[in-house]
Design a protein around this motif. Structure first.
Motif, PDB file in Angstrom:
ATOM      1  N   GLY A  37      13.282  29.074 -27.147  1.00 61.01           N
ATOM      2  CA  GLY A  37      13.629  28.665 -28.495  1.00 61.01           C
ATOM      3  C   GLY A  37      12.660  29.087 -29.585  1.00 61.01           C
ATOM      4  O   GLY A  37      12.900  28.812 -30.760  1.00 61.01           O
ATOM      5  N   PHE A  38      11.563  29.758 -29.226  1.00 57.39           N
ATOM      6  CA  PHE A  38      10.586  30.160 -30.237  1.00 57.39           C
ATOM      7  C   PHE A  38      11.172  31.136 -31.255  1.00 57.39           C
ATOM      8  O   PHE A  38      10.935  31.010 -32.457  1.00 57.39           O
ATOM      9  N   MET A  39      11.923  32.109 -30.789  1.00 63.54           N
ATOM     10  CA  MET A  39      12.455  33.129 -31.677  1.00 63.54           C
ATOM     11  C   MET A  39      13.484  32.524 -32.633  1.00 63.54           C
ATOM     12  O   MET A  39      13.471  32.808 -33.828  1.00 63.54           O
ATOM     13  N   ARG A  40      14.343  31.690 -32.132  1.00 66.51           N
ATOM     14  CA  ARG A  40      15.345  31.066 -33.004  1.00 66.51           C
ATOM     15  C   ARG A  40      14.671  30.192 -34.049  1.00 66.51           C
ATOM     16  O   ARG A  40      15.035  30.219 -35.220  1.00 66.51           O
ATOM     17  N   LYS A  41      13.685  29.407 -33.658  1.00 69.53           N
ATOM     18  CA  LYS A  41      12.966  28.563 -34.615  1.00 69.53           C
ATOM     19  C   LYS A  41      12.267  29.424 -35.666  1.00 69.53           C
ATOM     20  O   LYS A  41      12.317  29.117 -36.860  1.00 69.53           O
ATOM     21  N   ALA A  42      11.655  30.508 -35.245  1.00 72.11           N
ATOM     22  CA  ALA A  42      10.994  31.406 -36.197  1.00 72.11           C
ATOM     23  C   ALA A  42      12.010  31.978 -37.171  1.00 72.11           C
ATOM     24  O   ALA A  42      11.767  32.039 -38.387  1.00 72.11           O
ATOM     25  N   TRP A  43      13.176  32.402 -36.672  1.00 79.53           N
ATOM     26  CA  TRP A  43      14.212  32.941 -37.552  1.00 79.53           C
ATOM     27  C   TRP A  43      14.665  31.883 -38.561  1.00 79.53           C
ATOM     28  O   TRP A  43      14.815  32.156 -39.740  1.00 79.53           O
ATOM     29  N   GLU A  44      14.866  30.663 -38.100  1.00 80.92           N
ATOM     30  CA  GLU A  44      15.291  29.592 -38.998  1.00 80.92           C
ATOM     31  C   GLU A  44      14.265  29.373 -40.111  1.00 80.92           C
ATOM     32  O   GLU A  44      14.628  29.068 -41.241  1.00 80.92           O
ATOM     33  N   GLU A  45      12.998  29.538 -39.799  1.00 84.54           N
ATOM     34  CA  GLU A  45      11.947  29.322 -40.796  1.00 84.54           C
ATOM     35  C   GLU A  45      11.876  30.441 -41.831  1.00 84.54           C
ATOM     36  O   GLU A  45      11.474  30.192 -42.962  1.00 84.54           O
ATOM     37  N   ILE A  46      12.266  31.661 -41.475  1.00 86.55           N
ATOM     38  CA  ILE A  46      12.129  32.771 -42.435  1.00 86.55           C
ATOM     39  C   ILE A  46      13.452  33.271 -43.001  1.00 86.55           C
ATOM     40  O   ILE A  46      13.456  34.059 -43.939  1.00 86.55           O
ATOM     41  N   SER A  47      14.577  32.828 -42.466  1.00 86.87           N
ATOM     42  CA  SER A  47      15.869  33.422 -42.834  1.00 86.87           C
ATOM     43  C   SER A  47      16.199  33.306 -44.322  1.00 86.87           C
ATOM     44  O   SER A  47      16.998  34.096 -44.831  1.00 86.87           O
ATOM     45  N   ASN A  48      15.613  32.380 -45.024  1.00 92.66           N
ATOM     46  CA  ASN A  48      15.852  32.232 -46.462  1.00 92.66           C
ATOM     47  C   ASN A  48      14.743  32.834 -47.306  1.00 92.66           C
ATOM     48  O   ASN A  48      14.703  32.618 -48.521  1.00 92.66           O
ATOM     49  N   HIS A  49      13.836  33.568 -46.686  1.00 88.24           N
ATOM     50  CA  HIS A  49      12.729  34.180 -47.428  1.00 88.24           C
ATOM     51  C   HIS A  49      13.298  35.162 -48.454  1.00 88.24           C
ATOM     52  O   HIS A  49      14.197  35.947 -48.134  1.00 88.24           O
ATOM     53  N   PRO A  50      12.796  35.149 -49.680  1.00 86.64           N
ATOM     54  CA  PRO A  50      13.358  36.011 -50.727  1.00 86.64           C
ATOM     55  C   PRO A  50      13.226  37.512 -50.453  1.00 86.64           C
ATOM     56  O   PRO A  50      13.964  38.303 -51.042  1.00 86.64           O
ATOM     57  N   ASP A  51      12.335  37.922 -49.568  1.00 84.59           N
ATOM     58  CA  ASP A  51      12.198  39.350 -49.259  1.00 84.59           C
ATOM     59  C   ASP A  51      13.258  39.855 -48.283  1.00 84.59           C
ATOM     60  O   ASP A  51      13.404  41.056 -48.096  1.00 84.59           O
ATOM     61  N   ILE A  52      13.992  38.954 -47.648  1.00 83.99           N
ATOM     62  CA  ILE A  52      15.038  39.368 -46.713  1.00 83.99           C
ATOM     63  C   ILE A  52      16.325  39.562 -47.496  1.00 83.99           C
ATOM     64  O   ILE A  52      16.823  38.653 -48.137  1.00 83.99           O
ATOM     65  N   LYS A  53      16.843  40.782 -47.445  1.00 83.42           N
ATOM     66  CA  LYS A  53      18.071  41.134 -48.147  1.00 83.42           C
ATOM     67  C   LYS A  53      19.220  41.225 -47.142  1.00 83.42           C
ATOM     68  O   LYS A  53      19.049  41.712 -46.027  1.00 83.42           O
ATOM     69  N   TYR A  54      20.366  40.761 -47.556  1.00 86.20           N
ATOM     70  CA  TYR A  54      21.555  40.777 -46.722  1.00 86.20           C
ATOM     71  C   TYR A  54      22.568  41.756 -47.306  1.00 86.20           C
ATOM     72  O   TYR A  54      22.547  41.999 -48.502  1.00 86.20           O
ATOM     73  N   PRO A  55      23.455  42.330 -46.501  1.00 84.88           N
ATOM     74  CA  PRO A  55      23.631  42.056 -45.078  1.00 84.88           C
ATOM     75  C   PRO A  55      22.452  42.577 -44.262  1.00 84.88           C
ATOM     76  O   PRO A  55      21.763  43.510 -44.665  1.00 84.88           O
ATOM     77  N   LEU A  56      22.245  41.945 -43.127  1.00 85.16           N
ATOM     78  CA  LEU A  56      21.165  42.283 -42.213  1.00 85.16           C
ATOM     79  C   LEU A  56      21.798  42.737 -40.900  1.00 85.16           C
ATOM     80  O   LEU A  56      22.720  42.097 -40.397  1.00 85.16           O
ATOM     81  N   TYR A  57      21.323  43.858 -40.365  1.00 88.73           N
ATOM     82  CA  TYR A  57      21.899  44.450 -39.153  1.00 88.73           C
ATOM     83  C   TYR A  57      20.958  44.301 -37.964  1.00 88.73           C
ATOM     84  O   TYR A  57      19.733  44.269 -38.127  1.00 88.73           O
ATOM     85  N   ALA A  58      21.540  44.243 -36.775  1.00 87.32           N
ATOM     86  CA  ALA A  58      20.771  44.206 -35.532  1.00 87.32           C
ATOM     87  C   ALA A  58      21.509  45.019 -34.483  1.00 87.32           C
ATOM     88  O   ALA A  58      22.740  44.957 -34.398  1.00 87.32           O
ATOM     89  N   SER A  59      20.784  45.769 -33.697  1.00 92.21           N
ATOM     90  CA  SER A  59      21.364  46.506 -32.571  1.00 92.21           C
ATOM     91  C   SER A  59      20.636  46.090 -31.315  1.00 92.21           C
ATOM     92  O   SER A  59      19.414  45.912 -31.327  1.00 92.21           O
TER      93      SER A  59
END
Length: 96
Positions: A37-59
């Protein structure tokens, strides 16, 4: 790039980059901390950071069940099947 720390040790990271797509997310975690669960918790903490622009892609490789579970639990949506670095892969997208 965000480092994931536990007990004052860096155990993984989340990276937002422009390769292979604009606004791509990459992540990695030390195997002894995987699936806890570390990765999911980390994502939840940063997902609203203003430097992250959406849409966001993952492969990810179609064989990487842990990454697939993580992406889907973080509400990334399967966009397509592709080949990435010679590996049958899935491309996911997150629209905020």
């Amino acid at each position: 790039l965000w480092a994931i720390k536990y007990d004052n040790e860096v155990i993984g990271f989340i990276l937002i980059a422009d390769i292979p797509h604009n606004n791509s997310i990459g992540f990695s975690i030390n195997s002894k901390y995987a699936n806890r669960g570390f990765m999911r918790k980390a994502w939840e903490e940063i997902s609203n950071h203003p430097d992250i622009k959406y849409p966001l892609y993952a492969s990810t490789s179609q064989r990487n069940e842990s990454a697939i579970r993580l992406l889907e639990s973080c509400r990334f949506v399967l966009e397509s099947e592709t080949v990435f670095a010679g590996e049958p892969s899935f491309t996911y997208i997150k629209r905020e």
